[in-house]
Design a protein around this motif. Structure first.
Motif, PDB file in Angstrom:
ATOM      1  N   THR A  42     106.715  68.334  47.377  1.00 53.52           N
ATOM      2  CA  THR A  42     107.509  67.799  48.516  1.00 53.52           C
ATOM      3  C   THR A  42     108.732  68.625  48.840  1.00 53.52           C
ATOM      4  OG1 THR A  42     109.145  67.022  46.705  1.00 53.52           O
ATOM      5  CG2 THR A  42     107.375  65.301  47.502  1.00 53.52           C
ATOM      6  N   ALA A  53     109.897  61.976  53.802  1.00 56.43           N
ATOM      7  CA  ALA A  53     109.461  63.009  53.071  1.00 56.43           C
ATOM      8  C   ALA A  53     108.454  63.878  53.747  1.00 56.43           C
ATOM      9  CB  ALA A  53     108.994  62.510  51.760  1.00 56.43           C
ATOM     10  N   ILE A  55     105.516  66.507  52.968  1.00 61.13           N
ATOM     11  CA  ILE A  55     104.807  66.935  51.660  1.00 61.13           C
ATOM     12  C   ILE A  55     103.973  67.872  52.375  1.00 61.13           C
ATOM     13  CG2 ILE A  55     104.954  64.693  50.373  1.00 61.13           C
ATOM     14  CD1 ILE A  55     102.088  64.730  51.003  1.00 61.13           C
ATOM     15  N   SER A 147     101.799  65.115  42.985  1.00 63.62           N
ATOM     16  CA  SER A 147     102.799  66.090  43.473  1.00 63.62           C
ATOM     17  C   SER A 147     103.852  65.906  42.397  1.00 63.62           C
ATOM     18  CB  SER A 147     103.510  65.172  44.696  1.00 63.62           C
ATOM     19  OG  SER A 147     104.226  64.096  44.287  1.00 63.62           O
TER      20      SER A 147
END
Length: 153
Positions: A42, A53, A55, A147
């Motif tokens: 992220t 967000a 990513i 992640s």
């Protein structure tokens, strides 16, 4: 006889040192790297629930990585149960609609407000991927990748 005894004593001492050195060297060798075909990070470690967000998914393999048209990722809360949020059943055909070529990377925006992240907590994204699909093929989940953890406040 004295020379022969001295020779064998030196040889024995060298053998002992060799064994000690071998075990010392083996303890210093780093463990093999845990190789992941996809690296998912992220852009920040902390987000508000109103943010999007960003990513970045980097394909570190020699295979094309493709993602589902229905649910390319899942949100997982980082508590002892590590529960996934429940998603509704996909209303259309699940195909591989986004692919990342070998050794390439792509960035995506995710609307956190739309991901049921109401409770301030630590989360991570779980990305399902197909490493043998091509763009437009029926998606078949082959692997899950994770992640880094991030906080939604």
């Amino acid at each position: 006889m004295s020379r022969r005894k001295a020779f064998y004593t030196i040889l024995f001492i060298l053998l002992i040192f060799s064994v000690i050195f071998y075990f010392y060297a083996m303890s210093k060798i780093s463990k093999p790297i845990d190789y992941d075909e996809l690296s998912i990070v992220t852009s920040k470690q902390e987000y508000s629930a109103e943010e999007k967000a960003v990513i970045t998914i980097e394909n570190n393999s020699e295979k094309k990585a493709c993602f589902s048209s229905c649910y390319p990722f899942y949100v997982q809360i980082q508590n002892p149960e590590k529960k996934f949020y429940n998603y509704e059943e996909c209303p259309y055909e699940d195909i591989a609609n986004i692919c990342i070529d070998p050794y390439q990377k792509k960035s995506f925006e995710i609307d956190l407000k739309g991901q049921a992240m109401i409770v301030p907590a630590d989360y991570r994204l779980v990305v399902s991927a197909c490493l043998s699909c091509n763009l437009g093929d029926a998606f078949k989940r082959e692997e899950f990748f994770f992640s880094n953890e991030f906080r939604v406040k």
